[in-house]
Enzyme design. Sequence first.
Site, mmCIF file in Angstrom:
data_model
loop_
_atom_site.group_PDB
_atom_site.id
_atom_site.type_symbol
_atom_site.label_atom_id
_atom_site.label_comp_id
_atom_site.label_asym_id
_atom_site.label_seq_id
_atom_site.Cartn_x
_atom_site.Cartn_y
_atom_site.Cartn_z
ATOM 1 N N LYS A 54 70.451 56.352 -90.122
ATOM 2 C CA LYS A 54 70.273 57.615 -89.396
ATOM 3 C C LYS A 54 71.594 58.393 -89.347
ATOM 4 C CE LYS A 54 66.355 55.652 -87.018
ATOM 5 N NZ LYS A 54 65.759 54.958 -85.862
ATOM 6 N N GLN A 98 67.374 53.223 -80.040
ATOM 7 C CA GLN A 98 66.763 52.356 -81.051
ATOM 8 C C GLN A 98 65.981 51.226 -80.372
ATOM 9 O OE1 GLN A 98 66.826 53.066 -84.314
ATOM 10 N NE2 GLN A 98 65.585 51.290 -84.808
ATOM 11 N N ASP A 121 62.087 61.199 -81.141
ATOM 12 C CA ASP A 121 61.266 60.063 -81.593
ATOM 13 C C ASP A 121 59.765 60.320 -81.361
ATOM 14 O OD1 ASP A 121 62.217 57.785 -82.875
ATOM 15 O OD2 ASP A 121 63.138 56.978 -81.057
HETATM 16 N N1 GUN Z 1 62.350 50.888 -84.087
HETATM 17 C C1 GUN Z 1 61.524 50.857 -85.155
HETATM 18 N N2 GUN Z 1 61.123 52.100 -85.479
HETATM 19 C C2 GUN Z 1 61.716 52.920 -84.610
HETATM 20 C C3 GUN Z 1 61.702 54.340 -84.445
HETATM 21 O O1 GUN Z 1 61.039 55.104 -85.152
HETATM 22 N N3 GUN Z 1 62.478 54.821 -83.433
HETATM 23 C C4 GUN Z 1 63.186 54.024 -82.609
HETATM 24 N N4 GUN Z 1 63.883 54.584 -81.633
HETATM 25 N N5 GUN Z 1 63.212 52.712 -82.728
HETATM 26 C C5 GUN Z 1 62.483 52.174 -83.729
#
Ligand code: GUN
Length: 289
Positions: A54, A98, A121
Site C-alpha cells: 500500500k 490493517q 476500506d
Molecule cells: N486485511 C485483509 N484485507 C484487508 C483489507 O482490505 N483492509 C484491511 N484494513 N485489512 C485487510
Amino acid sequence: MAGKLIDGKEISSQIKAELAQEVGRLQKENNITPGLAVVLVGENPASKVYVGQKEKACAELGIFSQKHTLSAETSEAELLDLVRSLNEDPDIDGILVQLPLSGHIDENKVIETIVPEKDVDGFHPVSVGKMVIGLPGFRPCTPSGIMELLKRTGVDLVGKEAVVVGRSNIVGKPISLMLLAESATVTVAHSKTRDLGEVTRRADVLVVATGRPNMITADMVKEGVVVIDVGVNRLDGGKLVGDVDFDGVREKASAITPVPGGVGPMTIAMLMYNTVQSAKRRAGAPVSV
Ligand code: GUN
C-alpha cells in the site's frame, strides 16, 4: 479451448495511471495532496507485506502516506486515540487499520471509530449501509476491484446468473450486493451449502472467496463461465494458489483470473481510488463515493 486470462496486474496499472493524473491535477489546481494513514499493529507477516504494498502504491501515485507501526501490546484505548487524532488531521483523507487485529482489540470498535468520511476500506457500518441501499459511499476495495475487472473485461451482468462462494464481510457479502446492483441474479453459497457443485454449475459468473485451495474443480463449472478467484493460499512447498483449480477450470471457462496477478493487485488500486476520491471531496470537486 482455454479461457482468456483476466490480467489484474495490467488492469490495475491502467487504473493507477488514471489516478496518478488525477493526483497531479489536484496538486496543480487545488494544491492538495491526497493523504492515506496506514496503521499496522503487531507482527503479522502477511499484514506487513500488504502494508508495504500500500505504501509503495501511494509513492508511485504521488499520494502522501503516513505509516503508524504499533507494537502487539498496544491497548485498544491507545489505538482508538490514534484513530481519533487521524480523524481530525486535515492532511489525511483516508484511514486504514490493517486487519486482523490481535484478540484483545475489538475490530468493530476500531472500524466504528474511523469517521465515515475517511473510511477508505469501506468497512464502517455507515459505508456498508449506504452500499446496501445503493447510496454513494466508499465501497470495500476487493469487491470493487472485482467489479472493475468485470467491467473492463466487458462482462455484461444484466440478468446473468452470478454465484458467490463465501460470505465474509470483506468479500462475499459486499460482492453479492454489488453484483445485485448491476442486475445479476445472485446466489450466495458457503460452507454449509448442501450441494455446492449443483449451485456453482448454474453460474455465468463465479466469484470464489473461501480460503480453501483448489476447492472449485472443472466438474463444478459450466462451459463458458467467467471465474473470479479471490483466494490466496500458500501451499506447503511455498507455491501461491487460489481457491480454484486453475488449469482444470480454465479449460471450460471463457475467462478467468490467475493467482497471483488477478484480484490481488486490484484491491490496492481501489484503495488508491477511494483515497483520491476522498481528497477530491476535500477539494470541493464532484466525487462518485
Ligand atoms: N486485511 C485483509 N484485507 C484487508 C483489507 O482490505 N483492509 C484491511 N484494513 N485489512 C485487510
